[in-house]
Scaffold this motif. Structure first.
Motif, PDB file in Angstrom:
ATOM      1  N   UNK A 111      30.299  42.264  94.885  1.00 40.61           N
ATOM      2  CA  UNK A 111      28.974  41.964  95.136  1.00 40.61           C
ATOM      3  C   UNK A 111      28.403  41.172  93.667  1.00 40.61           C
ATOM      4  N   UNK A 112      27.768  40.267  94.191  1.00 39.34           N
ATOM      5  CA  UNK A 112      27.309  39.145  92.960  1.00 39.34           C
ATOM      6  C   UNK A 112      25.813  39.713  92.671  1.00 39.34           C
ATOM      7  N   UNK A 113      25.823  40.392  91.154  1.00 35.45           N
ATOM      8  CA  UNK A 113      24.306  40.952  90.919  1.00 35.45           C
ATOM      9  C   UNK A 113      23.694  39.971  90.009  1.00 35.45           C
ATOM     10  N   UNK A 114      22.508  39.964  89.920  1.00 40.44           N
ATOM     11  CA  UNK A 114      21.788  39.139  89.093  1.00 40.44           C
ATOM     12  C   UNK A 114      22.326  39.112  87.659  1.00 40.44           C
ATOM     13  N   UNK A 115      22.659  40.217  87.282  1.00 41.81           N
ATOM     14  CA  UNK A 115      23.017  40.442  85.784  1.00 41.81           C
ATOM     15  C   UNK A 115      24.262  39.477  85.537  1.00 41.81           C
ATOM     16  N   UNK A 116      24.947  39.853  86.530  1.00 39.99           N
ATOM     17  CA  UNK A 116      26.344  38.667  86.186  1.00 39.99           C
ATOM     18  C   UNK A 116      26.024  37.409  86.411  1.00 39.99           C
ATOM     19  N   UNK A 117      25.164  37.050  87.092  1.00 40.11           N
ATOM     20  CA  UNK A 117      24.803  35.502  87.285  1.00 40.11           C
ATOM     21  C   UNK A 117      24.097  35.141  85.920  1.00 40.11           C
ATOM     22  N   UNK A 118      23.310  36.097  85.468  1.00 37.19           N
ATOM     23  CA  UNK A 118      22.439  35.725  84.001  1.00 37.19           C
ATOM     24  C   UNK A 118      23.402  35.516  82.975  1.00 37.19           C
ATOM     25  N   UNK A 119      24.367  36.575  82.892  1.00 39.16           N
ATOM     26  CA  UNK A 119      25.420  36.595  81.913  1.00 39.16           C
ATOM     27  C   UNK A 119      26.285  35.270  81.900  1.00 39.16           C
ATOM     28  N   UNK A 120      26.995  35.025  82.856  1.00 41.50           N
ATOM     29  CA  UNK A 120      27.618  33.759  83.110  1.00 41.50           C
ATOM     30  C   UNK A 120      27.003  32.493  82.773  1.00 41.50           C
ATOM     31  N   UNK A 121      25.591  32.467  83.144  1.00 37.36           N
ATOM     32  CA  UNK A 121      25.002  31.391  82.996  1.00 37.36           C
ATOM     33  C   UNK A 121      24.667  31.053  81.466  1.00 37.36           C
ATOM     34  N   UNK A 122      24.165  32.188  80.787  1.00 37.97           N
ATOM     35  CA  UNK A 122      24.120  32.167  79.480  1.00 37.97           C
ATOM     36  C   UNK A 122      25.301  31.586  78.671  1.00 37.97           C
ATOM     37  N   UNK A 123      26.205  32.439  78.849  1.00 39.25           N
ATOM     38  CA  UNK A 123      27.416  32.215  78.110  1.00 39.25           C
ATOM     39  C   UNK A 123      27.923  30.758  78.352  1.00 39.25           C
ATOM     40  N   UNK A 124      28.147  30.194  79.659  1.00 42.74           N
ATOM     41  CA  UNK A 124      28.401  28.816  79.895  1.00 42.74           C
ATOM     42  C   UNK A 124      27.544  27.715  79.619  1.00 42.74           C
ATOM     43  N   UNK A 125      26.316  27.954  79.628  1.00 49.12           N
ATOM     44  CA  UNK A 125      25.228  27.010  79.248  1.00 49.12           C
ATOM     45  C   UNK A 125      25.455  26.771  77.777  1.00 49.12           C
ATOM     46  N   UNK A 126      25.480  28.014  76.918  1.00 50.48           N
ATOM     47  CA  UNK A 126      25.500  27.782  75.527  1.00 50.48           C
ATOM     48  C   UNK A 126      26.831  27.001  75.231  1.00 50.48           C
ATOM     49  N   UNK A 127      27.936  27.410  75.615  1.00 46.75           N
ATOM     50  CA  UNK A 127      29.320  26.682  75.392  1.00 46.75           C
ATOM     51  C   UNK A 127      29.157  25.274  75.940  1.00 46.75           C
ATOM     52  N   UNK A 128      28.670  24.979  76.812  1.00 46.72           N
ATOM     53  CA  UNK A 128      28.369  23.679  77.454  1.00 46.72           C
ATOM     54  C   UNK A 128      27.830  22.568  76.379  1.00 46.72           C
ATOM     55  N   UNK A 129      26.557  23.296  76.071  1.00 47.32           N
ATOM     56  CA  UNK A 129      25.760  22.708  75.055  1.00 47.32           C
ATOM     57  C   UNK A 129      26.638  22.094  73.633  1.00 47.32           C
ATOM     58  N   UNK A 130      27.329  23.052  73.241  1.00 41.94           N
ATOM     59  CA  UNK A 130      28.076  22.852  71.966  1.00 41.94           C
ATOM     60  C   UNK A 130      29.417  21.859  72.366  1.00 41.94           C
ATOM     61  N   UNK A 131      30.063  22.115  73.486  1.00 42.64           N
ATOM     62  CA  UNK A 131      30.987  21.090  74.056  1.00 42.64           C
ATOM     63  C   UNK A 131      30.763  19.615  74.075  1.00 42.64           C
ATOM     64  N   UNK A 132      29.698  19.491  74.792  1.00 41.08           N
ATOM     65  CA  UNK A 132      29.150  18.004  75.142  1.00 41.08           C
ATOM     66  C   UNK A 132      28.777  17.303  73.878  1.00 41.08           C
ATOM     67  N   UNK A 133      28.448  18.001  72.937  1.00 48.31           N
ATOM     68  CA  UNK A 133      27.931  17.417  71.624  1.00 48.31           C
ATOM     69  C   UNK A 133      28.901  17.576  70.367  1.00 48.31           C
ATOM     70  N   UNK A 134      29.971  17.907  70.662  1.00 47.52           N
ATOM     71  CA  UNK A 134      31.014  18.154  69.867  1.00 47.52           C
ATOM     72  C   UNK A 134      31.922  16.857  69.816  1.00 47.52           C
ATOM     73  N   UNK A 135      32.397  16.506  68.705  1.00 46.63           N
ATOM     74  CA  UNK A 135      33.455  15.373  68.627  1.00 46.63           C
ATOM     75  C   UNK A 135      34.618  15.785  67.738  1.00 46.63           C
ATOM     76  N   UNK A 136      34.696  17.197  67.757  1.00 45.30           N
ATOM     77  CA  UNK A 136      35.889  17.844  67.363  1.00 45.30           C
ATOM     78  C   UNK A 136      36.903  18.246  68.150  1.00 45.30           C
ATOM     79  N   UNK A 137      38.004  17.573  68.256  1.00 38.24           N
ATOM     80  CA  UNK A 137      38.952  18.278  69.460  1.00 38.24           C
ATOM     81  C   UNK A 137      39.300  19.581  69.182  1.00 38.24           C
ATOM     82  N   UNK A 138      39.483  20.064  68.103  1.00 37.35           N
ATOM     83  CA  UNK A 138      39.765  21.335  67.901  1.00 37.35           C
ATOM     84  C   UNK A 138      38.667  22.489  68.510  1.00 37.35           C
ATOM     85  N   UNK A 139      37.609  22.002  68.250  1.00 35.36           N
ATOM     86  CA  UNK A 139      36.224  22.856  68.763  1.00 35.36           C
ATOM     87  C   UNK A 139      35.994  22.812  70.357  1.00 35.36           C
TER      88      UNK A 139
END
Length: 89
Positions: free
Chosen positions: A1-29
């Motif tokens: 079962x997909x809970x709203x909490x699991x969606x919110x947690x995944x969204x928060x984590x992936x959204x934050x990581x995506x923002x750093x990823x797309x703006x990073x020019x550091x390969x290691x990061x």
């Protein structure tokens, strides 16, 4: 079962990581973010992963498609959150 909490947690984590990823020019990061996301999806709610991955077992795990995948994942999770909010209102 997909809970709203699991969606919110995944969204928060992936959204934050995506923002750093797309703006990073550091390969290691960018590599560290790819590794963190791959580790996260290994433990993610399988039903939720299936819902956002479109059946691809390498979704968010393929270096060559990572930026495309993480963008798609965030969009998919936004849609799921919108539907969850609509159902609860």
């Amino acid at each position: 079962m997909i809970t709203r909490d699991s969606i919110e947690t995944a969204y928060s984590f992936l959204h934050q990581k995506r923002q750093v990823y797309i703006h990073s020019s550091l390969d290691w990061q960018r590599d560290d973010i790819e590794y963190a996301i791959a580790s996260y999806v290994d433990d993610m709610n399988q039903e939720l992963y299936d819902a956002i991955s479109d059946g691809r077992s390498d979704f968010l795990r393929d270096h060559c498609r990572f930026q495309e995948d993480i963008t798609r994942a965030v969009e998919q999770l936004e849609g799921l959150l919108d539907r969850a909010r609509t159902r609860n209102n």
